[in-house]
Structures are given as C-alpha cells and as structure tokens.
Design an enzyme around this catalytic site. Structure first.
Site, PDB file in Angstrom:
ATOM      1  N   TYR A  45      -4.879   9.493  -1.839  1.00  0.00           N
ATOM      2  CA  TYR A  45      -3.355   9.601  -1.309  1.00  0.00           C
ATOM      3  C   TYR A  45      -2.377   9.896  -2.615  1.00  0.00           C
ATOM      4  O   TYR A  45      -1.701  10.953  -2.392  1.00  0.00           O
ATOM      5  CB  TYR A  45      -3.061   8.560  -0.298  1.00  0.00           C
ATOM      6  CG  TYR A  45      -3.827   8.246   0.725  1.00  0.00           C
ATOM      7  CD1 TYR A  45      -3.887   9.217   1.980  1.00  0.00           C
ATOM      8  CD2 TYR A  45      -4.962   7.402   0.862  1.00  0.00           C
ATOM      9  CE1 TYR A  45      -4.626   9.028   3.086  1.00  0.00           C
ATOM     10  CE2 TYR A  45      -5.932   7.243   1.927  1.00  0.00           C
ATOM     11  CZ  TYR A  45      -5.526   8.124   3.093  1.00  0.00           C
ATOM     12  OH  TYR A  45      -6.409   7.970   4.065  1.00  0.00           O
TER      13      TYR A  45
ATOM     14  N   CYS B 179      -7.792   9.578   5.890  1.00  0.00           N
ATOM     15  CA  CYS B 179      -7.846   9.553   7.204  1.00  0.00           C
ATOM     16  C   CYS B 179      -6.467   9.852   7.629  1.00  0.00           C
ATOM     17  O   CYS B 179      -6.434  10.849   8.475  1.00  0.00           O
ATOM     18  CB  CYS B 179      -8.124   8.080   7.244  1.00  0.00           C
ATOM     19  SG  CYS B 179      -9.868   7.693   7.024  1.00  0.00           S
TER      20      CYS B 179
ATOM     21  N   ARG C 219      -7.096  12.240  11.077  1.00  0.00           N
ATOM     22  CA  ARG C 219      -8.570  12.855  11.547  1.00  0.00           C
ATOM     23  C   ARG C 219      -9.438  11.852  11.855  1.00  0.00           C
ATOM     24  O   ARG C 219     -10.458  12.236  13.035  1.00  0.00           O
ATOM     25  CB  ARG C 219      -9.157  13.719  10.138  1.00  0.00           C
ATOM     26  CG  ARG C 219      -9.840  12.788   9.082  1.00  0.00           C
ATOM     27  CD  ARG C 219     -10.607  13.184   8.089  1.00  0.00           C
ATOM     28  NE  ARG C 219     -10.838  12.081   7.168  1.00  0.00           N
ATOM     29  CZ  ARG C 219     -11.891  11.181   7.424  1.00  0.00           C
ATOM     30  NH1 ARG C 219     -12.591  11.333   8.492  1.00  0.00           N
ATOM     31  NH2 ARG C 219     -12.089  10.334   6.479  1.00  0.00           N
TER      32      ARG C 219
ATOM     33  N   ASP D 212      -9.618   4.237  13.186  1.00  0.00           N
ATOM     34  CA  ASP D 212     -10.130   2.728  13.269  1.00  0.00           C
ATOM     35  C   ASP D 212      -8.984   2.130  14.455  1.00  0.00           C
ATOM     36  O   ASP D 212      -8.116   1.523  13.748  1.00  0.00           O
ATOM     37  CB  ASP D 212     -10.396   2.191  12.142  1.00  0.00           C
ATOM     38  CG  ASP D 212     -11.176   0.629  12.267  1.00  0.00           C
ATOM     39  OD1 ASP D 212     -11.151  -0.051  13.174  1.00  0.00           O
ATOM     40  OD2 ASP D 212     -11.392   0.473  11.380  1.00  0.00           O
TER      41      ASP D 212
ATOM     42  N   TRP E 250      -8.555  -2.228   0.016  1.00  0.00           N
ATOM     43  CA  TRP E 250      -9.251  -1.132  -0.600  1.00  0.00           C
ATOM     44  C   TRP E 250     -10.233  -1.727  -1.520  1.00  0.00           C
ATOM     45  O   TRP E 250     -10.983  -0.846  -1.948  1.00  0.00           O
ATOM     46  CB  TRP E 250      -8.111  -0.322  -1.299  1.00  0.00           C
ATOM     47  CG  TRP E 250      -7.342   0.705  -0.569  1.00  0.00           C
ATOM     48  CD1 TRP E 250      -6.192   0.604  -0.040  1.00  0.00           C
ATOM     49  CD2 TRP E 250      -7.913   2.005   0.270  1.00  0.00           C
ATOM     50  NE1 TRP E 250      -5.831   1.741   0.659  1.00  0.00           N
ATOM     51  CE2 TRP E 250      -6.883   2.436   0.962  1.00  0.00           C
ATOM     52  CE3 TRP E 250      -9.305   2.429   0.165  1.00  0.00           C
ATOM     53  CZ2 TRP E 250      -7.098   3.582   1.530  1.00  0.00           C
ATOM     54  CZ3 TRP E 250      -9.491   3.470   0.892  1.00  0.00           C
ATOM     55  CH2 TRP E 250      -8.413   4.090   1.776  1.00  0.00           C
TER      56      TRP E 250
ATOM     57  N   GLU F 289       0.801  -1.150  -0.154  1.00  0.00           N
ATOM     58  CA  GLU F 289       0.098   0.155   0.056  1.00  0.00           C
ATOM     59  C   GLU F 289       1.039   1.327   0.039  1.00  0.00           C
ATOM     60  O   GLU F 289       0.544   2.172  -0.858  1.00  0.00           O
ATOM     61  CB  GLU F 289      -0.906  -0.149   1.264  1.00  0.00           C
ATOM     62  CG  GLU F 289      -1.908   1.125   1.041  1.00  0.00           C
ATOM     63  CD  GLU F 289      -2.410   1.438   2.511  1.00  0.00           C
ATOM     64  OE1 GLU F 289      -1.746   1.386   3.703  1.00  0.00           O
ATOM     65  OE2 GLU F 289      -3.912   1.767   2.361  1.00  0.00           O
TER      66      GLU F 289
HETATM   67  N1  LIG Z   1     -13.653   1.257   8.703  1.00  0.00           N
HETATM   68  C1  LIG Z   1     -12.676   1.415   8.365  1.00  0.00           C
HETATM   69  N2  LIG Z   1     -11.195   1.114   8.826  1.00  0.00           N
HETATM   70  C2  LIG Z   1     -10.193   1.294   8.171  1.00  0.00           C
HETATM   71  O1  LIG Z   1      -9.160   0.963   8.875  1.00  0.00           O
HETATM   72  C3  LIG Z   1     -10.153   1.499   6.744  1.00  0.00           C
HETATM   73  C4  LIG Z   1     -11.158   1.765   6.205  1.00  0.00           C
HETATM   74  N3  LIG Z   1     -12.494   1.816   6.852  1.00  0.00           N
HETATM   75  N4  LIG Z   1     -11.236   2.227   4.732  1.00  0.00           N
HETATM   76  C5  LIG Z   1     -10.028   2.507   3.883  1.00  0.00           C
HETATM   77  C6  LIG Z   1      -8.832   1.881   4.550  1.00  0.00           C
HETATM   78  C7  LIG Z   1      -8.725   0.545   4.195  1.00  0.00           C
HETATM   79  N5  LIG Z   1      -7.949  -0.110   5.564  1.00  0.00           N
HETATM   80  C8  LIG Z   1      -7.961  -1.329   5.979  1.00  0.00           C
HETATM   81  C9  LIG Z   1      -8.961  -2.274   5.278  1.00  0.00           C
HETATM   82  C10 LIG Z   1      -9.146  -3.301   5.910  1.00  0.00           C
HETATM   83  C11 LIG Z   1      -8.177  -3.888   6.861  1.00  0.00           C
HETATM   84  C12 LIG Z   1      -8.192  -5.426   7.292  1.00  0.00           C
HETATM   85  O2  LIG Z   1      -9.263  -5.828   7.115  1.00  0.00           O
HETATM   86  N6  LIG Z   1      -7.484  -5.827   8.033  1.00  0.00           N
HETATM   87  C13 LIG Z   1      -7.333  -7.037   8.376  1.00  0.00           C
HETATM   88  C14 LIG Z   1      -6.740  -8.092   7.333  1.00  0.00           C
HETATM   89  C15 LIG Z   1      -6.078  -7.339   6.322  1.00  0.00           C
HETATM   90  C16 LIG Z   1      -5.267  -8.305   5.263  1.00  0.00           C
HETATM   91  O3  LIG Z   1      -5.590  -9.497   4.999  1.00  0.00           O
HETATM   92  O4  LIG Z   1      -4.520  -7.623   4.556  1.00  0.00           O
HETATM   93  C17 LIG Z   1      -6.324  -7.134   9.536  1.00  0.00           C
HETATM   94  O5  LIG Z   1      -6.540  -8.006  10.277  1.00  0.00           O
HETATM   95  O6  LIG Z   1      -5.694  -6.264  10.073  1.00  0.00           O
HETATM   96  C18 LIG Z   1      -7.306  -3.137   7.480  1.00  0.00           C
HETATM   97  C19 LIG Z   1      -7.041  -1.745   6.847  1.00  0.00           C
HETATM   98  C20 LIG Z   1      -7.569   1.134   6.542  1.00  0.00           C
HETATM   99  N7  LIG Z   1      -8.851   1.856   6.121  1.00  0.00           N
HETATM  100  O1  LIG Z   2      -5.935   4.642   6.881  1.00  0.00           O
HETATM  101  C1  LIG Z   2      -6.926   4.470   7.224  1.00  0.00           C
HETATM  102  C2  LIG Z   2      -8.049   4.769   6.834  1.00  0.00           C
HETATM  103  C3  LIG Z   2      -9.248   4.751   7.259  1.00  0.00           C
HETATM  104  N1  LIG Z   2      -9.369   4.456   8.608  1.00  0.00           N
HETATM  105  C4  LIG Z   2     -10.785   4.287   9.038  1.00  0.00           C
HETATM  106  C5  LIG Z   2     -11.167   5.583  10.225  1.00  0.00           C
HETATM  107  C6  LIG Z   2     -12.668   5.291   9.947  1.00  0.00           C
HETATM  108  O2  LIG Z   2     -13.068   4.148  10.811  1.00  0.00           O
HETATM  109  C7  LIG Z   2     -13.146   4.967   8.638  1.00  0.00           C
HETATM  110  C8  LIG Z   2     -13.257   6.456   7.715  1.00  0.00           C
HETATM  111  O3  LIG Z   2     -14.386   6.652   7.902  1.00  0.00           O
HETATM  112  P1  LIG Z   2     -14.830   8.312   7.876  1.00  0.00           P
HETATM  113  O4  LIG Z   2     -16.337   8.382   8.015  1.00  0.00           O
HETATM  114  O5  LIG Z   2     -14.550   8.768   6.745  1.00  0.00           O
HETATM  115  O6  LIG Z   2     -14.002   8.951   9.092  1.00  0.00           O
HETATM  116  O7  LIG Z   2     -11.576   4.366   8.070  1.00  0.00           O
HETATM  117  C9  LIG Z   2      -8.263   4.310   9.145  1.00  0.00           C
HETATM  118  O8  LIG Z   2      -8.464   4.298  10.684  1.00  0.00           O
HETATM  119  N2  LIG Z   2      -7.201   4.425   8.782  1.00  0.00           N
END
Ligand SMILES: Nc1nc(=O)c2c([nH]1)NC[C@@H]1CN(c3ccc(C(=O)N[C@@H](CCC(=O)O)C(=O)O)cc3)CN21
Ligand SMILES: O=c1ccn([C@H]2C[C@H](O)[C@@H](COP(=O)(O)O)O2)c(=O)[nH]1
Length: 268
Positions: A94, A150, A170, A173, A80, A58
């Site tokens: 980004y 974010c 900002r 999660d 993503w 990423e």
């Molecule tokens: N709600 C939310 N939280 C996020 O952290 C987040 C978003 N949305 N939207 C955009 C990006 C995408 N990102 C993500 C999305 C999924 C995982 C996730 O599912 N992680 C799992 C498995 C990852 C994998 O297999 O690569 C984990 O256990 O960390 C992590 C970051 C960070 N961002």
């Molecule tokens: O790099 C990242 C990308 C996303 N997030 C999380 C933070 C929020 O839970 C969602 C985004 O939702 P918004 O309503 O736009 O705030 O994704 C993260 O922690 N890190």
C-alpha cells in the site's frame, strides 16, 4: 454498526463453502456493499473491542509511504508480522503504491506518482471531478508483494460541502479484517475532509469476496448475539493543515464503549 452486523449475517445466510489460499476454508459471498454515514457517528464496531492503536498507526504508516514493519513494531502493532520477511519488508504494498506508484511511458520508467498528493491537489483545483481515484493495485508489482492489496482502489467524490468515499475491497475477512478496514477508511475520509475543508459524508464499502473463515464461526455467533452500542464520535484534537502531519495523539474517540474483545486466529 447494525450495517456491519447485517453484512456478517448476509455472508452467514448466503455464503457458499469455499476453498481458499490459506487452506482454512471459508463461507464466501461474492459482492456486498455497506454504507456508513459519518454524520451519524464514527463507524467503529461496538460489539467487540477494536485495537484502535493498530488501526491508527497502520493508516499513518500507509500515508508515510512506508512498507517495512519497523514503525509498526516500534508502536506495538503486530498485525503485519506474519507477512514480513526477515528484514521486516513487505514489498511494494500500500504505502509504496499510494505515494510512489511507478510511472511508465513508452515502456520506460519515467518517475513516481504520489497518488495522495495528486488527489489533494485535484480536490483543490477540480473538486467536482469524477476521477479522484487512488489505486493500490499495480499489476506489474503484484508478484513482489507479501500480500496483494485487499483494499484495492478508492474514490473520493465531493458534492457541495461534503466529501464521500467509496472503497473497492477485493477480498474481505469479515470477522478480523473488515472492522479494521471500515475504521481505517472512515478515518482517512475524516482526515481528508479536515485538511481540505469539507464535511465527511458517506463511506461506501464495496466488497468482492466477502468471507467468514471456518475457524471464526463461534466468534461470529458471539458477536451477532450482542446488541450494538451507540456510535462513538471522532475528535480531531488540533487544526492540521497537511494530511501528512497527523500524529497518533491527534485522534480521540469519544463515547466508545464496546463489548469485550473476541479473540480469533488470523489465516496466513
Ligand atoms: N486472513 C487475513 N485477514 C486479515 O484481515 C488480514 C490478513 N489476513 N493479512 C493482512 C492484513 C493484516 N490484518 C489484520 C491482521 C490481524 C488482525 C487481528 O489479529 N486482529 C485482532 C487483534 C488485533 C491487535 O491486537 O492489534 C482483533 O481482534 O481484531 C487484524 C487485521 C488485516 N489483514
Ligand atoms: O486489509 C485487509 C487485508 C487482508 N484482508 C484479508 C482478506 C483475506 O482473508 C486475506 C487475504 O487473502 P487473499 O488470498 O490474498 O485474498 O486477508 C482483509 O480482510 N483486509
């Protein structure tokens, strides 16, 4: 990574129930800062296994200025997928803002700013500057993005032979995104320090809305019941002179012995 576990605990203890865009519900604590000293080891969460492949690819994808998920998919990264359109596009997120930030003068588009190249040049010519900033937040483009950034803005500060970095995130999660964000920016700091000849110092992670989703509570409890392991060390396998020449295989994390992964649903 006690620092990260303490931050999780703070959100649990002090967070207030909150509605959120995804409809999932969170407990949220506004304003939180963590400090990781990279000289003490690389800040990878050890109380669950992180998918390092996703984190490294990423970051390389951001640095390439790419905003289409094809590269990620080709490399087995799915984080993503939920946000891309039918062509795999995410809009001007980004990568676009880092490398192609639109420059407007007198209300007219005059060209693109490569914020990363500008940063590299400025670190060389004016290391002590307090203006080493990269912003992914572009108010004019926010509506066209699949998800507004974010990790919004970061600053580099050179002091003596050491380079530090601070990120303003900002929205954070705490269970899923934050372990990725810490690792990603720590890696970026190590890469920047490597190509400019500085030592990597502190990564300061400042969060706005730091939240735990209501469907991550059991996972957080599992994680907080675990004891962190020794920090791994990052090895950069070859001398790289351009930030844009790094490849996936250039990075090895030595002594990374995490506990088992903990699955959690991502809020979309
Ligand atoms: N709600 C939310 N939280 C996020 O952290 C987040 C978003 N949305 N939207 C955009 C990006 C995408 N990102 C993500 C999305 C999924 C995982 C996730 O599912 N992680 C799992 C498995 C990852 C994998 O297999 O690569 C984990 O256990 O960390 C992590 C970051 C960070 N961002
Ligand atoms: O790099 C990242 C990308 C996303 N997030 C999380 C933070 C929020 O839970 C969602 C985004 O939702 P918004 O309503 O736009 O705030 O994704 C993260 O922690 N890190």
């Amino acid at each position: 990574m006690q620092e990260y576990l303490n931050a999780l605990q703070t959100v649990l203890d002090e967070g207030v129930p909150s509605d959120d865009r995804t409809g999932t519900g969170t407990i949220s604590h506004f304003g939180l800062q963590c400090r990781y000293d990279l000289r003490q080891g690389f800040p990878l969460v050890t109380t669950k296994k992180l998918h390092l492949r996703s984190i490294i690819h990423e970051l390389l994808w951001f640095l390439a200025g790419d905003t289409n998920i094809t590269y990620l998919k080709d490399n087995g990264v799915r984080i993503w997928d939920e946000w891309a359109d039918e062509n795999g596009d995410l809009g001007p997120v980004y990568g676009h803002q880092w490398r192609h930030f639109p420059q407007v003068k007198n209300n007219t588009f005059v060209g693109e700013i490569d914020q990363i190249q500008t940063l590299l040049d400025a670190i060389k010519t004016n290391p002590s500057s307090r203006r080493h900033i990269v912003s992914a937040w572009n108010p004019g483009d926010v509506d066209d993005m699949a998800l507004p950034p974010c990790h919004t803005l970061w600053q580099v500060r050179v002091q003596g032979d050491t380079m530090h970095m601070q990120l303003y995130q900002r929205s954070a999660d705490m269970f899923l995104g934050v372990p990725f964000n810490i690792a990603s920016y720590a890696l970026l700091l190590e890469m920047l320090a490597h190509v400019t000849g500085y030592k990597a110092g502190n990564f300061i992670h400042t969060m706005g809305d730091a939240h735990i989703y209501s469907n991550h509570m059991d996972q957080v409890a599992t994680q907080l019941a675990r004891k962190p392991h020794e920090a791994p060390r990052l090895i950069i396998n070859r001398q790289v002179s351009s930030l844009f020449d790094f490849k996936y295989d250039d990075f090895t994390f030595e002594n990374y012995n995490p506990d088992a992964a903990i699955k959690a649903p991502v809020a979309v």
